[in-house]
Design an enzyme around this catalytic site. Structure first.
Site, PDB file in Angstrom:
ATOM      1  N   THR A 240       0.865  -1.182   0.000  1.00 22.88           N
ATOM      2  CA  THR A 240       0.000   0.000   0.000  1.00 22.88           C
ATOM      3  C   THR A 240       0.906   1.237   0.000  1.00 22.88           C
ATOM      4  O   THR A 240       2.068   1.139   0.386  1.00 22.88           O
ATOM      5  CB  THR A 240      -0.853  -0.040   1.279  1.00 22.88           C
ATOM      6  OG1 THR A 240      -1.680  -1.187   1.224  1.00 22.88           O
ATOM      7  CG2 THR A 240      -1.692   1.198   1.457  1.00 22.88           C
TER       8      THR A 240
ATOM      9  N   GLY B 219      -0.240  -2.506   6.039  1.00 20.09           N
ATOM     10  CA  GLY B 219       0.021  -3.800   6.663  1.00 20.09           C
ATOM     11  C   GLY B 219      -1.199  -4.684   6.551  1.00 20.09           C
ATOM     12  O   GLY B 219      -1.931  -4.624   5.568  1.00 20.09           O
ATOM     13  N   GLU B 220      -1.433  -5.493   7.564  1.00 18.05           N
ATOM     14  CA  GLU B 220      -2.592  -6.393   7.536  1.00 18.05           C
ATOM     15  C   GLU B 220      -3.867  -5.574   7.749  1.00 18.05           C
ATOM     16  O   GLU B 220      -4.154  -5.149   8.862  1.00 18.05           O
ATOM     17  CB  GLU B 220      -2.474  -7.444   8.640  1.00 18.05           C
ATOM     18  CG  GLU B 220      -1.377  -8.450   8.375  1.00 18.05           C
ATOM     19  CD  GLU B 220      -1.224  -9.444   9.517  1.00 18.05           C
ATOM     20  OE1 GLU B 220      -0.231 -10.179   9.495  1.00 18.05           O
ATOM     21  OE2 GLU B 220      -2.072  -9.456  10.426  1.00 18.05           O
TER      22      GLU B 220
ATOM     23  N   ARG C 196     -13.949  -7.256  -1.465  1.00 17.19           N
ATOM     24  CA  ARG C 196     -13.329  -7.078  -0.154  1.00 17.19           C
ATOM     25  C   ARG C 196     -12.804  -5.654  -0.009  1.00 17.19           C
ATOM     26  O   ARG C 196     -12.115  -5.134  -0.884  1.00 17.19           O
ATOM     27  CB  ARG C 196     -12.177  -8.057   0.032  1.00 17.19           C
ATOM     28  CG  ARG C 196     -11.407  -7.911   1.389  1.00 17.19           C
ATOM     29  CD  ARG C 196     -10.157  -7.086   1.236  1.00 17.19           C
ATOM     30  NE  ARG C 196      -9.283  -7.086   2.421  1.00 17.19           N
ATOM     31  CZ  ARG C 196      -8.180  -6.355   2.545  1.00 17.19           C
ATOM     32  NH1 ARG C 196      -7.808  -5.563   1.570  1.00 17.19           N
ATOM     33  NH2 ARG C 196      -7.439  -6.418   3.641  1.00 17.19           N
TER      34      ARG C 196
END
Lengths: 328, 314
Positions: A198, A249-250, A226
């Site tokens: 990202t 990140g996640e 999603r």
């Protein structure tokens, strides 16, 4: 203190074995984007204009996971999302599910400035893009060979890949639930090398106004539809009078931790300074999740933090400080 | 310290002169949903089950802006969204649904059956089919009341949050009459918390517009301190990260649930834009709002029970 500051990122969670050549390419891109932002700040562009400008550049370059080079859905298509927030009045704009918009961050800005809403998605967002006359391209434009290869491997491993990987040489693995027993290879290198990231930018201008912008293609092999943290105000992006934050990140962990808002909240409600706030949130709000962030404060400070191996980042302040890095 | 439950059917510019034929069915629905929730808590259902159950009831009721009875987009279509979260911070959200009878249940399935938190539009509808949830033709959600609201909104050429007055009324300062969304929060006697929110969004909204409801931290949030469900003008709730801030004030400033919620409603969201229901891990409940009214109901194990629309008389 005081004066402008800027930070950029190209994603958190980096393969420690990333070939030097790719490390260099990433650092060069970060440096170029930082310099773009610095020029803009020296020309007295406002924070909100600078963050958009810089993220557009990051989106256009296929190196990181946003715009061109974005991660692919399980269908092999691209669904991009982005958000932007302007600290002074906490105005914000966000988009998700874009398939033809060349620069998602600019559409997010238009949602903020030209629509009565804060967040538009999928066909409604694409329709708005047409009405606004922004540059549109075929979905193919965003798809790179590398990412097609990675999608194929991810499907074979039947895993969803978070927007970074670290290799499984050590006991540390990122990507909850997506750990694999044997490292996947592509063109002779571990697949983690290709993990797209990202991008984001935070700025405080010389008038103390903070702004943040984040843009992404999301997770490789994600379910179509999603939505991750990047377009969610308070999770991937946040800006207020005190500071501006962009996370990476996640996505699911960032959402649960409402990471970007929490940095500002601990500054506001606990009186922490910027770096303390970033450290606090990284330490206490991620549980098992892996993520990183960049942040600036209205006092001209810049900070970053991450709890995984590496984050592509760069920062600079008006008094001449400049740094581009990947590792701790 | 016992169980507590609160639910809402939307905050907004609900006129004191609301005629009985519009007020009574909603009050009856609030009473019914409260009973359903209380019975479930007494039967030791988990707060997550309870909030889903109650919100399903509210979605099925055509008098509220969720599920059947959802307000319409500018194209006359329905795009529903919902979100569910518990104190472990597991959460699920959906947007852009047009055929799913109970959006909140799909949100729960996203949470429990996918590695993701949030699915939207075609992807969410495809997931719904895979999961075999109940779907109907989109026309089933559309009520004559909402067709009329859309018509009025277009005539007034403004986007409004659900509850409309007929257009003879002078517009408020920002031109919106505001209401929308349903939600429920619950805590059991052991400090387990959950929240659920569901909505059709804003009358005359642009196709693809997402509001605060599915944005974790804005319209919906829960952690070990409290569970919150907000309602009102989505754009204001997003910018003020309303639901997250209630919990943050408790955690970072040590405020009580009531103090934290009151602060957010009074100081963080412009007047006329926001209401919320919240419960804390210790069984407190609060239902503040800065709008004319908020359809709401609450009950606690020690016997407190309230069903109301307007502020309590001073």
């Amino acid at each position: 203190m005081g004066g402008w500051s800027i930070a950029v990122h190209g994603g958190a969670g980096v393969d420690p074995n990333l070939p030097l050549q790719r490390q260099e390419a990433a650092k060069q891109l970060l440096t170029r984007c930082l310099n773009l932002g610095i020029s803009a700040l020296r020309s007295s562009l406002s924070a909100i204009d600078v963050v958009e400008h810089v993220v557009r550049e990051l989106e256009t370059d296929p190196l990181f996971n946003s715009g061109r080079g974005a991660a692919l859905t399980e269908k092999g298509t691209v669904e991009m999302e982005a958000s932007i927030m302007d600290g002074p009045k906490r105005r914000c704009g966000a988009v998700s599910g874009l398939t033809t918009v060349k620069n998602p961050i600019s559409l997010a800005r238009l949602v903020m400035d030209k629509s009565p809403h804060s967040y538009l998605a999928f066909s409604g967002a694409e329709e708005f893009a047409k009405q606004q006359g922004v540059e549109l391209v075929d979905n193919d434009y965003f798809i790179t060979e590398e990412n097609l290869g990675m999608l194929k491997l991810a499907k074979e491993a039947n895993t969803i890949m978070f927007d970074y990987r670290i290799p499984l040489i050590g006991l540390e693995t990122c990507g909850a639930g997506a750990a694999m027993e044997s490292p996947i290879q592509m063109n002779g290198l571990p697949i983690s090398v290709y993990a797209p990231e990202t991008v984001g930018c935070v700025v405080v201008d010389s008038q103390g106004r903070c702004a943040a912008a984040t843009s992404t293609g999301g997770l490789m092999n994600k379910m179509s539809g999603r939505i991750g943290d990047s377009p969610l105000i308070g999770s991937g992006t946040y800006a207020c009078d005190l500071c501006a934050v962009s996370c990476t990140g996640e996505g699911e962990a960032i959402i649960r931790g409402t990471l970007a808002r929490d940095v500002a909240a601990v500054m506001e409600y606990k009186g922490l300074q910027l770096q303390e706030a970033v450290d606090y949130v990284i330490k206490h709000r991620l549980d098992d999740g892996k993520a990183g962030m960049i942040a600036v404060s209205n006092k001209g400070e810049v900070a970053y933090g991450f709890n995984c191996v590496g984050m592509f980042r760069g920062c600079a302040t008006e008094d001449g400080f400049m740094e581009v890095g990947i590792w701790e | 310290m016992g169980w507590a439950l609160a639910l809402h059917g939307g905050a907004g510019d609900i006129p004191l002169s609301l005629p009985p034929e519009r007020r009574e069915p909603r009050e009856a629905a609030l009473r019914h949903c409260l009973q359903v929730g209380v019975a479930a808590l007494k039967a030791k259902r988990s707060p997550l089950d309870v909030v889903e159950l109650v919100v399903r009831e509210l979605e099925n009721n055509p008098h509220f802006n969720a599920g059947r009875g959802s307000v319409l987009t500018t194209k006359g279509t329905v795009e529903m969204e919902a979100c569910i979260m518990d104190d472990t911070k597991r959460c699920g959200a959906v947007s852009g649904l047009s055929t799913v009878v109970n959006a909140i249940s799909l949100a729960r399935l996203v949470m429990e059956k996918t590695p993701h938190i949030y699915l939207a539009f075609d992807g969410a509808e495809a997931f719904a089919k895979e999961q075999g949830v109940e779907t109907v033709d989109s026309s089933n959600f559309i009520t004559p009341e909402n067709i009329e609201r859309l018509k009025q909104a277009k005539e007034a050429n403004r986007v409004q949050i659900d509850y409309t007055q007929p257009i003879q009324k002078e517009p408020t300062a920002d031109g919106d009459s505001q209401i929308g969304t349903v939600g429920c929060v619950a805590v059991d006697g052991k400090g387990n918390l959950a929240t659920a929110t569901s909505t059709g969004g804003l009358v005359n909204k642009m196709v693809g517009r997402i509001g605060d409801t599915p944005v974790i931290g804005a319209g919906t949030y829960a952690n070990s301190y409290c569970a919150v469900s907000a309602t009102g003008k989505g754009e204001s709730i997003i910018r003020a990260t309303v639901a997250r801030d209630v919990a943050a004030l408790m955690e970072y400033k040590g405020l009580s649930l009531k103090e934290a919620a009151a602060y957010v409603i009074e100081e963080c969201a412009p007047k006329g834009t926001c209401g919320l229901v919240a419960v804390s891990a210790t069984g407190e409940v609060t239902m503040p709002f800065n709008t004319t009214g908020m359809f709401r109901a609450a009950a606690t194990e020690d016997g407190y029970c309230e069903i109301a629309i307007w502020p309590p008389s001073a």
